[in-house]
Design a protein around this motif. Structure first.
Motif, PDB file in Angstrom:
ATOM      1  N   GLY A  88       0.801  -1.214   0.000  1.00 19.60           N
ATOM      2  CA  GLY A  88       0.000   0.000   0.000  1.00 19.60           C
ATOM      3  C   GLY A  88       0.843   1.276   0.000  1.00 19.60           C
ATOM      4  N   ALA A  89       0.161   2.407  -0.192  1.00 28.08           N
ATOM      5  CA  ALA A  89       0.841   3.704  -0.331  1.00 28.08           C
ATOM      6  C   ALA A  89       1.512   4.137   0.955  1.00 28.08           C
ATOM      7  CB  ALA A  89      -0.168   4.765  -0.783  1.00 28.08           C
ATOM      8  N   GLU A  90       0.917   3.828   2.125  1.00 27.80           N
ATOM      9  CA  GLU A  90       1.503   4.264   3.389  1.00 27.80           C
ATOM     10  C   GLU A  90       2.850   3.602   3.626  1.00 27.80           C
ATOM     11  OE1 GLU A  90      -2.706   5.073   5.753  1.00 27.80           O
ATOM     12  OE2 GLU A  90      -1.271   3.588   6.486  1.00 27.80           O
ATOM     13  N   ALA A  91       2.942   2.290   3.320  1.00 28.82           N
ATOM     14  CA  ALA A  91       4.212   1.587   3.494  1.00 28.82           C
ATOM     15  C   ALA A  91       5.257   2.141   2.541  1.00 28.82           C
ATOM     16  CB  ALA A  91       4.029   0.084   3.274  1.00 28.82           C
ATOM     17  N   ALA A  92       4.857   2.452   1.316  1.00 29.89           N
ATOM     18  CA  ALA A  92       5.799   3.007   0.356  1.00 29.89           C
ATOM     19  C   ALA A  92       6.302   4.366   0.825  1.00 29.89           C
ATOM     20  CB  ALA A  92       5.135   3.123  -1.022  1.00 29.89           C
ATOM     21  N   ALA A  93       5.397   5.174   1.378  1.00 29.26           N
ATOM     22  CA  ALA A  93       5.818   6.478   1.889  1.00 29.26           C
ATOM     23  C   ALA A  93       6.820   6.343   3.031  1.00 29.26           C
ATOM     24  CB  ALA A  93       4.604   7.268   2.362  1.00 29.26           C
ATOM     25  N   ALA A  94       6.604   5.310   3.887  1.00 34.42           N
ATOM     26  CA  ALA A  94       7.538   5.072   4.985  1.00 34.42           C
ATOM     27  C   ALA A  94       8.917   4.726   4.458  1.00 34.42           C
ATOM     28  CB  ALA A  94       7.012   3.957   5.902  1.00 34.42           C
ATOM     29  N   VAL A  95       8.962   3.915   3.387  1.00 39.25           N
ATOM     30  CA  VAL A  95      10.250   3.534   2.792  1.00 39.25           C
ATOM     31  C   VAL A  95      10.953   4.778   2.247  1.00 39.25           C
ATOM     32  CG1 VAL A  95      11.337   2.245   0.916  1.00 39.25           C
ATOM     33  CG2 VAL A  95       9.576   1.163   2.316  1.00 39.25           C
ATOM     34  N   ARG A  96      10.196   5.638   1.566  1.00 34.71           N
ATOM     35  CA  ARG A  96      10.801   6.849   1.006  1.00 34.71           C
ATOM     36  C   ARG A  96      11.326   7.763   2.122  1.00 34.71           C
ATOM     37  NH1 ARG A  96       5.937   6.685  -2.129  1.00 34.71           N
ATOM     38  NH2 ARG A  96       6.328   5.886  -4.247  1.00 34.71           N
ATOM     39  N   ASN A  97      10.571   7.876   3.216  1.00 34.52           N
ATOM     40  CA  ASN A  97      11.020   8.727   4.327  1.00 34.52           C
ATOM     41  C   ASN A  97      12.300   8.207   4.943  1.00 34.52           C
ATOM     42  OD1 ASN A  97       8.829  10.379   3.962  1.00 34.52           O
ATOM     43  ND2 ASN A  97       7.578   9.409   5.552  1.00 34.52           N
ATOM     44  N   VAL A  98      12.373   6.876   5.147  1.00 35.70           N
ATOM     45  CA  VAL A  98      13.585   6.285   5.725  1.00 35.70           C
ATOM     46  C   VAL A  98      14.771   6.536   4.817  1.00 35.70           C
ATOM     47  CG1 VAL A  98      14.683   4.103   6.368  1.00 35.70           C
ATOM     48  CG2 VAL A  98      12.325   4.577   7.070  1.00 35.70           C
ATOM     49  N   TYR A  99      14.553   6.361   3.500  1.00 36.03           N
ATOM     50  CA  TYR A  99      15.645   6.561   2.546  1.00 36.03           C
ATOM     51  C   TYR A  99      16.126   8.015   2.555  1.00 36.03           C
ATOM     52  CZ  TYR A  99      17.956   7.472  -1.863  1.00 36.03           C
ATOM     53  OH  TYR A  99      18.838   7.883  -2.807  1.00 36.03           O
ATOM     54  N   GLU A 100      15.167   8.948   2.544  1.00 38.82           N
ATOM     55  CA  GLU A 100      15.554  10.349   2.526  1.00 38.82           C
ATOM     56  C   GLU A 100      16.316  10.743   3.794  1.00 38.82           C
ATOM     57  OE1 GLU A 100      15.467  12.550   0.272  1.00 38.82           O
ATOM     58  OE2 GLU A 100      14.468  11.282  -1.218  1.00 38.82           O
ATOM     59  N   ALA A 101      15.870  10.174   4.953  1.00 36.61           N
ATOM     60  CA  ALA A 101      16.568  10.480   6.206  1.00 36.61           C
ATOM     61  C   ALA A 101      17.983   9.943   6.184  1.00 36.61           C
ATOM     62  CB  ALA A 101      15.791   9.894   7.390  1.00 36.61           C
ATOM     63  N   ALA A 102      18.125   8.691   5.703  1.00 39.50           N
ATOM     64  CA  ALA A 102      19.457   8.104   5.632  1.00 39.50           C
ATOM     65  C   ALA A 102      20.333   8.854   4.639  1.00 39.50           C
ATOM     66  CB  ALA A 102      19.354   6.628   5.238  1.00 39.50           C
ATOM     67  N   ARG A 103      19.726   9.220   3.533  1.00 38.72           N
ATOM     68  CA  ARG A 103      20.486   9.907   2.496  1.00 38.72           C
ATOM     69  C   ARG A 103      20.975  11.278   2.975  1.00 38.72           C
ATOM     70  NH1 ARG A 103      17.975  12.305  -3.036  1.00 38.72           N
ATOM     71  NH2 ARG A 103      19.926  12.744  -4.148  1.00 38.72           N
ATOM     72  N   SER A 104      20.099  12.031   3.636  1.00 40.46           N
ATOM     73  CA  SER A 104      20.507  13.352   4.118  1.00 40.46           C
ATOM     74  C   SER A 104      21.537  13.252   5.222  1.00 40.46           C
ATOM     75  CB  SER A 104      19.289  14.128   4.623  1.00 40.46           C
ATOM     76  OG  SER A 104      18.688  13.440   5.705  1.00 40.46           O
ATOM     77  N   GLY A 105      21.502  12.216   6.032  1.00 43.30           N
ATOM     78  CA  GLY A 105      22.468  12.060   7.103  1.00 43.30           C
ATOM     79  C   GLY A 105      23.844  11.704   6.601  1.00 43.30           C
ATOM     80  N   GLU A 106      23.974  11.105   5.425  1.00 44.86           N
ATOM     81  CA  GLU A 106      25.259  10.706   4.908  1.00 44.86           C
ATOM     82  C   GLU A 106      25.936  11.813   4.106  1.00 44.86           C
ATOM     83  OE1 GLU A 106      24.045   6.003   4.349  1.00 44.86           O
ATOM     84  OE2 GLU A 106      24.423   7.287   2.622  1.00 44.86           O
ATOM     85  N   ARG A 107      25.195  12.886   3.811  1.00 48.40           N
ATOM     86  CA  ARG A 107      25.766  13.925   2.965  1.00 48.40           C
ATOM     87  C   ARG A 107      26.716  14.799   3.773  1.00 48.40           C
ATOM     88  NH1 ARG A 107      20.526  16.013  -0.475  1.00 48.40           N
ATOM     89  NH2 ARG A 107      20.438  14.279  -1.944  1.00 48.40           N
TER      90      ARG A 107
END
Length: 375
Positions: A88-107
């Motif tokens: 579902g869309a909510e789970a996909a949104a959670a995946v995107r949020n986790v990725y964006e958080a991890a991505r911004s923390g590594e920059r």
């Protein structure tokens, strides 16, 4: 409840730049794990949820591991698409949020740009981040305005930094210390004294009181100055009392001594007035705007004489002492004397304003009285 997989979604994510081989491996693993979970869901829901999480972790983790090192953004998009198809869309949104958080923390902060200004402007315009394109991040990172002064500009190498000029200090407001100082011995204020022929006639009583300094007949004296004259009343009063109580004064002649009072309970009064007011106060005597008088309990001193002196006197200060002693002498009971001869000393009651009739001018009732040495 899961949704049927969509080849169109997988194709969309593939077109965004991920290599087809890496993407297909992750997608196949994820879909195989999802089918197994759906078959077991009917038997045991809780077991199905645990199994689904493990399968997704293994399958999606493999796909992300296969593509993250080369195309991280495309890999995240593929994983999010698979999760949306199955959970579902909510789970996909959670995946995107986790990725964006991890991505911004590594920059980390990028190194300083060496791109020429013109090329940077063209690149910014092409990517939509140049001038004229505002973003939320731009607004958040915009430095707040401040009322603090701007920092000094950097000086060239080898030269001192320029000093920022400070605003001019406000000019000090005029104070009482800048006012003209009254002349001791007369109370006159200012260097150019103008004699007004007639003023309002309102009198200002000098504030102060002092007992008589010697034994004898005490005269309580009030001292006043006509309003508008350039004279300090208190300084004028000091000069009058100093003259009246001088050792050569009336105390040496008849024992009179003078106390200073500013009340209306006085025995004698000394008034400094304009020529016109002097004429009025001296009536019925005629002072013709030039002379002074002593009438009843008041000695009226003409300001014109006080300010300019007399041609018969070389010293204006000595003439003022004569004027006080002569007019107060009338108040305490003395009449005019006559000059006894050419070259003789005049008495203080000889008229000495317009002429001394050949006598030597004299300001004191007892000029030969001993005077204490100045300390």
């Amino acid at each position: 409840m899961s949704r049927p997989s969509s080849p169109r979604r997988a194709g969309r994510h593939a077109r965004e730049g991920a290599p087809a081989g890496f993407l297909s491996e992750g997608v196949a693993a994820g879909r195989s794990a999802a089918r197994k979970v759906k078959r077991r869901a009917a038997q045991d829901p809780r077991r199905a949820m645990v199994s689904l999480g493990v399968c997704l972790t293994v399958g999606l983790g493999g796909g992300m591991a296969a593509t993250m090192s080369t195309e991280p953004d495309a890999s995240a998009a593929v994983v999010a698409g698979v999760v949306e198809d199955n959970l579902g869309a909510e789970a996909a949104a959670a995946v995107r949020n986790v990725y964006e958080a991890a991505r911004s923390g590594e920059r980390t902060s990028p190194p300083p740009s060496t791109t020429p200004p013109g090329a940077a402007a063209e690149a910014g315009a092409a990517s939509g981040t140049g001038a004229g394109v505002g973003t939320a991040a731009d607004e958040l990172l915009e430095p707040p305005t401040s009322d603090l002064p701007e920092p000094l500009a950097a000086a060239p190498d080898g030269e001192p930094a320029p000093e920022k000029s400070l605003p001019p200090s406000p000019s000090p407001s005029p104070s009482a210390s800048s006012a003209p100082t009254p002349e001791p011995g007369s109370g006159l204020v200012g260097t150019k004294i103008a004699v007004e022929e007639k003023l309002s006639g309102e009198l200002v009583v000098a504030s102060g009181s002092r007992p008589a300094p010697a034994e004898g007949k005490v005269w309580r004296v009030q001292i006043a100055v006509e309003k508008g004259l350039p004279v300090d009343p208190e300084v004028f009063a000091e000069s009058v009392l100093a003259t009246l109580n001088d050792p050569r004064g009336w105390n040496a002649a008849d024992g009179s001594t003078f106390a200073w009072t500013d009340s209306d309970r006085y025995d004698a009064r000394v008034v400094l007035a304009s020529p016109g007011t002097t004429d009025r106060l001296c009536l019925p005597l005629d002072t013709i705007g030039e002379l002074s008088c002593g009438i009843e309990e008041t000695a009226v001193l003409n300001f014109k004489r006080w300010a300019t002196g007399s041609q018969a006197w070389e010293n204006t200060g000595r003439y003022r002492q004569y004027l006080v002693n002569h007019e107060v002498g009338h108040v305490i009971g003395y009449r005019h004397d006559l000059c006894t001869g050419e070259g003789e000393h005049a008495t203080v009651m000889v008229q000495q304003t317009t002429t001394t009739s050949g006598c030597i001018p004299e300001p004191w009732p007892v000029p030969d009285a001993p005077v204490p040495a100045a300390e």
